[in-house]
Design a protein around this motif. Structure first.
Motif, short mmCIF file in Angstrom:
data_model
loop_
_atom_site.label_atom_id
_atom_site.label_comp_id
_atom_site.label_asym_id
_atom_site.label_seq_id
_atom_site.Cartn_x
_atom_site.Cartn_y
_atom_site.Cartn_z
N ALA A 131 0.83 -1.19 0.00
CA ALA A 131 -0.14 0.12 -0.03
C ALA A 131 0.84 1.23 -0.04
O ALA A 131 0.27 2.33 -0.12
CB ALA A 131 -0.99 0.08 1.33
N LEU A 132 2.35 1.06 0.04
CA LEU A 132 3.17 2.36 0.33
C LEU A 132 3.87 2.67 -0.88
O LEU A 132 3.79 1.74 -1.89
CB LEU A 132 4.26 1.97 1.26
N PRO A 133 4.11 3.72 -1.21
CA PRO A 133 4.96 4.16 -2.65
C PRO A 133 6.34 3.16 -2.63
O PRO A 133 6.78 3.18 -1.57
CB PRO A 133 5.07 5.65 -2.63
N PRO A 134 6.49 2.79 -3.62
CA PRO A 134 7.91 2.04 -3.71
C PRO A 134 8.90 2.60 -3.47
O PRO A 134 10.05 2.04 -2.96
CB PRO A 134 7.85 1.58 -5.19
N ASP A 135 9.20 4.00 -3.46
CA ASP A 135 10.45 4.85 -3.15
C ASP A 135 10.58 5.53 -1.75
O ASP A 135 11.39 5.92 -1.37
CB ASP A 135 10.54 5.73 -4.11
N LYS A 136 9.64 5.16 -0.95
CA LYS A 136 9.56 5.72 0.39
C LYS A 136 10.25 4.91 1.61
O LYS A 136 10.13 3.42 1.45
CB LYS A 136 8.16 5.75 1.00
N ALA A 137 10.95 5.38 2.38
CA ALA A 137 11.52 4.59 3.45
C ALA A 137 10.27 4.04 4.18
O ALA A 137 9.24 4.80 4.39
CB ALA A 137 12.59 5.75 4.21
N VAL A 138 10.39 3.03 5.11
CA VAL A 138 9.34 2.51 5.85
C VAL A 138 9.81 1.79 7.19
O VAL A 138 10.96 1.48 7.36
CB VAL A 138 8.73 1.32 4.90
N ASP A 139 8.88 2.37 8.15
CA ASP A 139 8.96 1.73 9.44
C ASP A 139 7.93 0.48 9.73
O ASP A 139 6.72 0.73 9.58
CB ASP A 139 8.89 2.97 10.53
N VAL A 140 8.44 -0.70 10.15
CA VAL A 140 7.60 -1.76 10.17
C VAL A 140 7.70 -2.21 11.78
O VAL A 140 9.09 -2.54 12.07
CB VAL A 140 8.14 -2.69 9.21
N SER A 141 6.82 -2.28 12.50
CA SER A 141 6.79 -2.76 13.70
C SER A 141 5.67 -3.64 14.25
O SER A 141 4.61 -3.55 13.35
CB SER A 141 7.07 -1.65 14.84
N GLY A 142 5.69 -4.74 14.85
CA GLY A 142 4.64 -5.37 15.40
C GLY A 142 4.77 -6.53 16.25
O GLY A 142 6.21 -6.71 16.55
N HIS A 143 3.99 -7.00 16.99
CA HIS A 143 4.05 -8.12 17.70
C HIS A 143 2.76 -8.86 17.89
O HIS A 143 1.92 -8.48 17.62
CB HIS A 143 4.64 -7.73 19.28
#
Length: 80
Positions: free
Chosen positions: A39-51
């Motif tokens: 769902a994010l633009p391909p050139d964006k930096a991304v923060d992924v977190s979860g548990h």
């Protein structure tokens, strides 16, 4: 089985490769993260977190998950 994930990546493609290669992340969770990344633009930096937790026979029989997949926005200093 409890699980957690927490990383930042320079691009969506980098994040997708990190998720695919993570041996400690349950295979059942990877499609949810990949879906969020798509769902994010391909050139964006991304923060992924979860548990969360998945039943694995004999332990806590309920499933839970919290995921946050967000683009990282960088601010530029004011001109001048």
């Amino acid at each position: 089985m409890s699980w957690s994930v927490n990383f930042k990546a320079r691009t969506r493609a980098d994040a997708e490769r990190i998720v695919a290669a993570d041996p400690e992340l349950p295979e059942e969770i990877k499609p949810y993260i990949q879906s969020g990344l798509q769902a994010l633009p391909p050139d964006k930096a991304v923060d992924v977190s979860g548990h969360g937790h998945l039943p694995s026979g004999g332990d806590y029989p309920e499933t839970s998950a919290t995921l946050q997949i967000v683009p990282i926005e960088f601010k530029a200093p004011p001109a001048g």
